[in-house]
Design a protein around this motif. Structure first.
Motif, mmCIF file in Angstrom:
data_model
loop_
_atom_site.group_PDB
_atom_site.id
_atom_site.type_symbol
_atom_site.label_atom_id
_atom_site.label_comp_id
_atom_site.label_asym_id
_atom_site.label_seq_id
_atom_site.Cartn_x
_atom_site.Cartn_y
_atom_site.Cartn_z
ATOM 1 N N THR A 263 -20.221 0.529 -11.727
ATOM 2 C CA THR A 263 -20.774 1.565 -12.604
ATOM 3 C C THR A 263 -20.061 2.898 -12.422
ATOM 4 O OG1 THR A 263 -22.927 0.458 -12.404
ATOM 5 C CG2 THR A 263 -22.927 2.676 -13.315
ATOM 6 N N SER A 264 -19.556 3.152 -11.218
ATOM 7 C CA SER A 264 -18.849 4.412 -10.972
ATOM 8 C C SER A 264 -17.621 4.548 -11.864
ATOM 9 C CB SER A 264 -18.443 4.518 -9.497
ATOM 10 O OG SER A 264 -17.391 3.617 -9.189
ATOM 11 N N LEU A 265 -16.992 3.430 -12.199
ATOM 12 C CA LEU A 265 -15.809 3.489 -13.054
ATOM 13 C C LEU A 265 -16.176 3.970 -14.462
ATOM 14 C CD1 LEU A 265 -14.105 0.190 -11.896
ATOM 15 C CD2 LEU A 265 -13.397 2.520 -11.353
ATOM 16 N N LEU A 266 -17.361 3.594 -14.935
ATOM 17 C CA LEU A 266 -17.822 4.096 -16.231
ATOM 18 C C LEU A 266 -18.059 5.599 -16.165
ATOM 19 C CD1 LEU A 266 -18.833 3.660 -19.114
ATOM 20 C CD2 LEU A 266 -21.065 3.030 -18.152
ATOM 21 N N VAL A 267 -18.671 6.065 -15.079
ATOM 22 C CA VAL A 267 -18.901 7.502 -14.889
ATOM 23 C C VAL A 267 -17.571 8.251 -14.836
ATOM 24 C CG1 VAL A 267 -19.899 9.246 -13.371
ATOM 25 C CG2 VAL A 267 -21.075 7.060 -13.704
ATOM 26 N N ILE A 268 -16.623 7.708 -14.072
ATOM 27 C CA ILE A 268 -15.305 8.338 -13.940
ATOM 28 C C ILE A 268 -14.605 8.411 -15.293
ATOM 29 C CG2 ILE A 268 -12.999 7.982 -12.976
ATOM 30 C CD1 ILE A 268 -14.396 6.851 -10.470
ATOM 31 N N LEU A 269 -14.699 7.354 -16.076
ATOM 32 C CA LEU A 269 -14.054 7.333 -17.392
ATOM 33 C C LEU A 269 -14.640 8.415 -18.299
ATOM 34 C CD1 LEU A 269 -12.125 6.018 -19.407
ATOM 35 C CD2 LEU A 269 -13.932 4.367 -19.943
ATOM 36 N N ILE A 270 -15.957 8.560 -18.310
ATOM 37 C CA ILE A 270 -16.594 9.577 -19.162
ATOM 38 C C ILE A 270 -16.213 10.982 -18.711
ATOM 39 C CG2 ILE A 270 -18.823 10.554 -19.847
ATOM 40 C CD1 ILE A 270 -19.977 7.720 -19.661
ATOM 41 N N ASN A 271 -16.278 11.229 -17.407
ATOM 42 C CA ASN A 271 -15.936 12.563 -16.896
ATOM 43 C C ASN A 271 -14.459 12.890 -17.117
ATOM 44 O OD1 ASN A 271 -18.506 13.257 -15.981
ATOM 45 N ND2 ASN A 271 -18.196 12.298 -13.999
ATOM 46 N N SER A 272 -13.594 11.899 -16.926
ATOM 47 C CA SER A 272 -12.157 12.124 -17.125
ATOM 48 C C SER A 272 -11.848 12.421 -18.583
ATOM 49 C CB SER A 272 -11.364 10.901 -16.660
ATOM 50 O OG SER A 272 -11.572 10.645 -15.293
ATOM 51 N N ALA A 273 -12.481 11.685 -19.492
ATOM 52 C CA ALA A 273 -12.258 11.920 -20.915
ATOM 53 C C ALA A 273 -12.742 13.315 -21.318
ATOM 54 C CB ALA A 273 -12.978 10.848 -21.733
ATOM 55 N N ALA A 274 -13.893 13.736 -20.779
ATOM 56 C CA ALA A 274 -14.415 15.072 -21.103
ATOM 57 C C ALA A 274 -13.496 16.162 -20.564
ATOM 58 C CB ALA A 274 -15.825 15.230 -20.528
ATOM 59 N N ALA A 275 -13.025 15.983 -19.320
ATOM 60 C CA ALA A 275 -12.131 16.989 -18.733
ATOM 61 C C ALA A 275 -10.797 17.034 -19.465
ATOM 62 C CB ALA A 275 -11.906 16.670 -17.259
ATOM 63 N N LEU A 276 -10.284 15.865 -19.857
ATOM 64 C CA LEU A 276 -9.005 15.826 -20.574
ATOM 65 C C LEU A 276 -9.132 16.468 -21.950
ATOM 66 C CD1 LEU A 276 -6.103 14.825 -20.280
ATOM 67 C CD2 LEU A 276 -6.817 12.655 -21.296
ATOM 68 N N ALA A 277 -10.247 16.256 -22.611
ATOM 69 C CA ALA A 277 -10.462 16.883 -23.919
ATOM 70 C C ALA A 277 -10.548 18.405 -23.780
ATOM 71 C CB ALA A 277 -11.743 16.337 -24.554
ATOM 72 N N THR A 278 -11.143 18.868 -22.683
ATOM 73 C CA THR A 278 -11.244 20.317 -22.450
ATOM 74 C C THR A 278 -9.877 20.933 -22.209
ATOM 75 O OG1 THR A 278 -13.423 19.985 -21.458
ATOM 76 C CG2 THR A 278 -12.317 22.076 -21.007
ATOM 77 N N ARG A 279 -9.012 20.199 -21.502
ATOM 78 C CA ARG A 279 -7.690 20.721 -21.162
ATOM 79 C C ARG A 279 -6.662 20.492 -22.261
ATOM 80 N NH1 ARG A 279 -6.443 20.758 -15.282
ATOM 81 N NH2 ARG A 279 -8.390 20.611 -14.121
ATOM 82 N N ALA A 280 -7.015 19.784 -23.311
ATOM 83 C CA ALA A 280 -6.034 19.378 -24.317
ATOM 84 C C ALA A 280 -5.319 20.568 -24.939
ATOM 85 C CB ALA A 280 -6.716 18.542 -25.400
ATOM 86 N N GLY A 281 -6.007 21.671 -25.142
ATOM 87 C CA GLY A 281 -5.383 22.815 -25.786
ATOM 88 C C GLY A 281 -4.897 23.885 -24.846
ATOM 89 N N THR A 282 -4.953 23.626 -23.527
ATOM 90 C CA THR A 282 -4.576 24.661 -22.563
ATOM 91 C C THR A 282 -3.111 24.607 -22.176
ATOM 92 O OG1 THR A 282 -5.216 23.221 -20.718
ATOM 93 C CG2 THR A 282 -6.905 24.684 -21.613
ATOM 94 N N GLY A 283 -2.398 23.574 -22.547
ATOM 95 C CA GLY A 283 -0.995 23.470 -22.168
ATOM 96 C C GLY A 283 -0.419 22.154 -22.642
ATOM 97 N N SER A 284 0.887 22.059 -22.619
ATOM 98 C CA SER A 284 1.547 20.845 -23.092
ATOM 99 C C SER A 284 1.638 19.831 -21.966
ATOM 100 C CB SER A 284 2.957 21.182 -23.602
ATOM 101 O OG SER A 284 3.730 21.768 -22.552
ATOM 102 N N LEU A 285 1.388 18.584 -22.303
ATOM 103 C CA LEU A 285 1.494 17.481 -21.351
ATOM 104 C C LEU A 285 2.683 16.617 -21.726
ATOM 105 C CD1 LEU A 285 -2.261 16.382 -21.057
ATOM 106 C CD2 LEU A 285 -0.970 17.856 -19.512
ATOM 107 N N ASP A 286 3.353 16.107 -20.725
ATOM 108 C CA ASP A 286 4.482 15.209 -20.933
ATOM 109 C C ASP A 286 3.926 13.803 -21.123
ATOM 110 O OD1 ASP A 286 6.821 13.763 -20.938
ATOM 111 O OD2 ASP A 286 7.730 14.853 -19.266
ATOM 112 N N TRP A 287 3.537 13.498 -22.351
ATOM 113 C CA TRP A 287 2.865 12.229 -22.617
ATOM 114 C C TRP A 287 3.727 11.011 -22.319
ATOM 115 C CZ3 TRP A 287 -2.135 11.927 -22.891
ATOM 116 C CH2 TRP A 287 -2.870 13.030 -23.291
ATOM 117 N N PRO A 288 5.011 10.985 -22.644
ATOM 118 C CA PRO A 288 5.822 9.813 -22.255
ATOM 119 C C PRO A 288 5.846 9.578 -20.751
ATOM 120 C CG PRO A 288 6.968 11.090 -23.929
ATOM 121 C CD PRO A 288 5.794 11.915 -23.503
#
Length: 313
Positions: free
Chosen positions: A237-262
């Motif tokens: 179950t912790s992996l589900l929690v981690i996935l939700i928190n990571s997605a929320a944090a990544l969405a928050t940071r999406a506009g703060t800087g450029s990421l090297d997606w490749p």
């Protein structure tokens, strides 16, 4: 992404995945120092990019645990949703810090993780030793007694058989001791404490958003203590929690800087492959050896990071 960066990302991703698969978590904490010191990313970009690796690793592990029935979807989704506010605040807070301060704090987190891994490995070793001593004591409680002659089937004089004590494992009157089925739901005797659950979930989300790590070393104990889940279910179950928190944090940071997606995609893909190899490796090596080796590696990296960043504060 240059060829040199790709060549660096391949082994780094495999090592991170190997540790994730062999230890069940913790390997993602190496993503940030790898991105900063080996791939030339900024500390803020590395903490954001590491969330991609964390999310991919969480998805792979979540699918495996879900097939085994070790994921509580409602409890995990609720706990993760409660942590999104903390994840948002942690991401915003991290973006405002000086890069050296952020890396110094991350080195402190790595030392805490290493200490926790060593403690967990020592606790597992103590439990295994206790089980061995108990089995040895049980075997030693069987005593030989002389046989009584029974006609033509009498045993030779002086022969002996083990005495069957009442209540012992060999007693005919004792019912077979079958393995108990593990309890996979919340502890019915544990009262729900909404305030405690909200505070704990928010703290876990804050950790994920601030440092860009999954925080499984915190989520698993939290699910065990707060929701009363058994350890195997808490891990899944912790992996589900981690996935939700990571997605929320990544969405928050999406506009703060450029990421090297490749670069991040290459690192995450290699981590996914390494995770499968790590699962196979886990059955061939002692868990205590893996845990101790990982703790030593994390400690060395943390001290090196602190030595590099503290003088500049």
């Amino acid at each position: 992404m240059t060829v040199l960066l790709a060549a660096t990302a391949l082994p780094c991703g495999l090592v991170i995945g190997l540790l994730l698969g062999a230890l069940g978590g913790g390997g993602s904490i190496l993503a940030v120092p790898a991105l900063v010191y080996l791939m030339g990313q900024s500390p803020h970009g590395a903490t954001a990019g590491a969330l991609v690796v964390v999310a991919v690793g969480a998805v792979g592990g979540l699918l495996c645990h879900a097939r085994a029935g070790r994921v509580r979807w409602v409890a995990g989704t609720t706990f993760g949703a409660l942590g999104t506010a903390g994840s948002y605040l942690g991401s915003r807070w991290s973006a405002t810090l000086n890069a050296d301060v952020l890396m110094a704090a991350f080195s402190g987190l790595m030392l805490v993780v290493a200490a926790g891994m060593l403690w967990r490995g020592g606790a597992g070793l103590r439990r295994s030793r206790g089980g061995t001593e108990a089995r040895t004591a049980a075997v030693g409680s069987v005593e030989p007694v002389p046989l009584v002659s029974q006609g033509e089937h009498a045993a030779p004089e002086g022969a002996s058989i083990p005495e069957v004590r009442a209540g012992s494992p060999n007693s005919p009157s004792r019912a077979p001791s079958w393995p108990r089925r593990a309890r996979t739901g919340p502890d019915p005797t544990r009262r729900a404490r909404p305030l405690r659950t909200v505070v704990t979930a928010s703290s876990v989300g804050l950790l994920t958003g601030f440092f860009g790590v999954g925080g499984g070393f915190v989520v698993v104990p939290a699910l065990t203590l707060v929701l009363g889940l058994e350890m195997p279910v808490a891990v899944g179950t912790s992996l589900l929690v981690i996935l939700i928190n990571s997605a929320a944090a990544l969405a928050t940071r999406a506009g703060t800087g450029s990421l090297d997606w490749p670069l991040l995609a290459t690192l995450a893909a290699c981590a996914a492959v390494g995770s499968q190899l790590g699962n196979r490796l886990a059955g061939r090596l002692r868990p205590q050896t893996l845990t101790a080796s990982f703790a030593v590696l994390v400690t060395v990296l943390a001290l090196a990071m602190a030595a590099a960043t503290l003088p500049d504060l």
